[in-house]
Motif scaffolding. Structure first.
Motif, PDB file in Angstrom:
ATOM      1  N   ILE A 127      32.910 112.624  29.077  1.00 43.82           N
ATOM      2  CA  ILE A 127      33.425 112.629  27.705  1.00 43.82           C
ATOM      3  C   ILE A 127      32.529 111.771  26.816  1.00 43.82           C
ATOM      4  O   ILE A 127      32.220 112.133  25.676  1.00 43.82           O
ATOM      5  CB  ILE A 127      34.871 112.109  27.671  1.00 43.82           C
ATOM      6  N   TYR A 128      32.099 110.628  27.361  1.00 39.79           N
ATOM      7  CA  TYR A 128      31.242 109.711  26.601  1.00 39.79           C
ATOM      8  C   TYR A 128      29.908 110.354  26.241  1.00 39.79           C
ATOM      9  O   TYR A 128      29.382 110.142  25.138  1.00 39.79           O
ATOM     10  CB  TYR A 128      31.012 108.447  27.427  1.00 39.79           C
ATOM     11  N   LEU A 129      29.352 111.141  27.162  1.00 39.68           N
ATOM     12  CA  LEU A 129      28.066 111.803  26.907  1.00 39.68           C
ATOM     13  C   LEU A 129      28.181 112.809  25.760  1.00 39.68           C
ATOM     14  O   LEU A 129      27.202 113.083  25.059  1.00 39.68           O
ATOM     15  CB  LEU A 129      27.579 112.502  28.177  1.00 39.68           C
ATOM     16  N   LYS A 130      29.389 113.334  25.554  1.00 43.75           N
ATOM     17  CA  LYS A 130      29.604 114.293  24.468  1.00 43.75           C
ATOM     18  C   LYS A 130      29.925 113.582  23.153  1.00 43.75           C
ATOM     19  O   LYS A 130      29.674 114.118  22.079  1.00 43.75           O
ATOM     20  CB  LYS A 130      30.743 115.240  24.833  1.00 43.75           C
ATOM     21  N   ASP A 131      30.515 112.405  23.255  1.00 43.64           N
ATOM     22  CA  ASP A 131      30.906 111.661  22.059  1.00 43.64           C
ATOM     23  C   ASP A 131      30.802 110.161  22.327  1.00 43.64           C
ATOM     24  O   ASP A 131      31.615 109.587  23.045  1.00 43.64           O
ATOM     25  CB  ASP A 131      32.338 112.025  21.663  1.00 43.64           C
ATOM     26  N   LYS A 132      29.785 109.519  21.759  1.00 44.34           N
ATOM     27  CA  LYS A 132      29.535 108.101  21.997  1.00 44.34           C
ATOM     28  C   LYS A 132      30.653 107.207  21.463  1.00 44.34           C
ATOM     29  O   LYS A 132      30.781 106.051  21.878  1.00 44.34           O
ATOM     30  CB  LYS A 132      28.206 107.685  21.358  1.00 44.34           C
TER      31      LYS A 132
END
Length: 256
Positions: free
Chosen positions: A36-41
């Motif tokens: 999820i983090y890789l898609k939205d920092k």
């Protein structure tokens, strides 16, 4: 809740912040969360804010029924009229900054994510008000006096946002500080902050679908856009300065 911020140790706050960063980093190593983090920092930012709020809750309310009662009292004593009044003072700045986002074409601009909007309108205002108006303002007032405490805390608040809207951030910081001093209720400041951020983020969202050309189809300029842009900002700044001048506490006063 006024005395709470005076009793909190800065070292303890820094320790909690470091622990929150470490815990956020560890959670980001979990594959599902990392994806999820890789898609939205901004996932990391909202996670950090939530962890900090949990720490604050444990530190303040654990086994402290008085603080729970004070919080309920603050919520019941929300000053909607005062919040609305200060919000109106800044409308010109919202319009001015908003027009900058809407002028030109934004076909290639990347739209804001839902997590970014949630963080900016909810968790960020809570954390920032607790720190800048609650902790920092209360610590500074004994060292510099209340007037300088307001100006210094608002200046630091504006600088640490690292964007071009310094003037808007500064005035919001000063108004929020005055709201806290007048009402002795940090909840008022949080709601005011949320409204300010929502107003700006509304233009951020609109900028993905709306654009205002600087010239007509025949190539002639549209001076109306420039007039509205500058007049709205100038009017808002004048209103802010007048309000701050009339409501700034006495130099030697440190009581909140």
């Amino acid at each position: 809740m006024d005395n709470l911020f005076e009793k909190i140790k800065v070292k303890k706050v820094l320790l909690f912040y470091i622990l929150a960063i470490i815990l956020t980093f560890l959670l980001l190593q979990i594959p599902v969360i990392n994806n999820i983090y890789l898609k939205d920092k901004y996932v990391a930012e909202i996670m950090l804010s939530i962890i900090l709020l949990v720490f604050v809750g444990l530190m303040v309310f654990r086994g402290n029924n008085t603080m729970k009662t004070d919080l309920v009292s603050c919520i019941k004593r929300i000053s909607y009229k005062k919040i609305a009044r200060l919000y109106i003072l800044n409308i010109g700045l919202y319009i001015g900054v908003g027009l900058i986002l809407l002028v030109g074409t934004h076909a290639t601009a990347k739209g804001p994510t839902l997590i970014y909007l949630i963080s900016g309108v909810t968790t960020a205002p809570i954390i920032e008000e607790l720190f800048f108006r609650g902790l920092l303002l209360n610590k500074l007032k004994f060292k510099t006096g209340i007037r300088f405490a307001i100006l210094i805390s608002a200046t630091i608040f504006a600088i640490l946002h690292f964007d071009l809207n310094f003037i808007g951030r500064f005035f919001m910081g000063v108004l929020s500080a005055l709201l806290y001093i007048e009402t002795k209720n940090i909840v008022n400041c949080i709601i005011f902050h949320m409204l300010c951020n929502f107003s700006i983020f509304l233009f951020v969202v609109l900028s993905q679908y709306v654009h205002i050309p600087m010239s007509n189809s025949d190539g002639t300029p549209q001076p109306l856009i420039i007039v509205v842009f500058y007049s709205s900002i100038v009017i808002s700044i004048v209103m802010n300065i007048k309000y701050i001048k009339n409501n700034l506490p006495r130099k030697r006063s440190i009581s909140l």
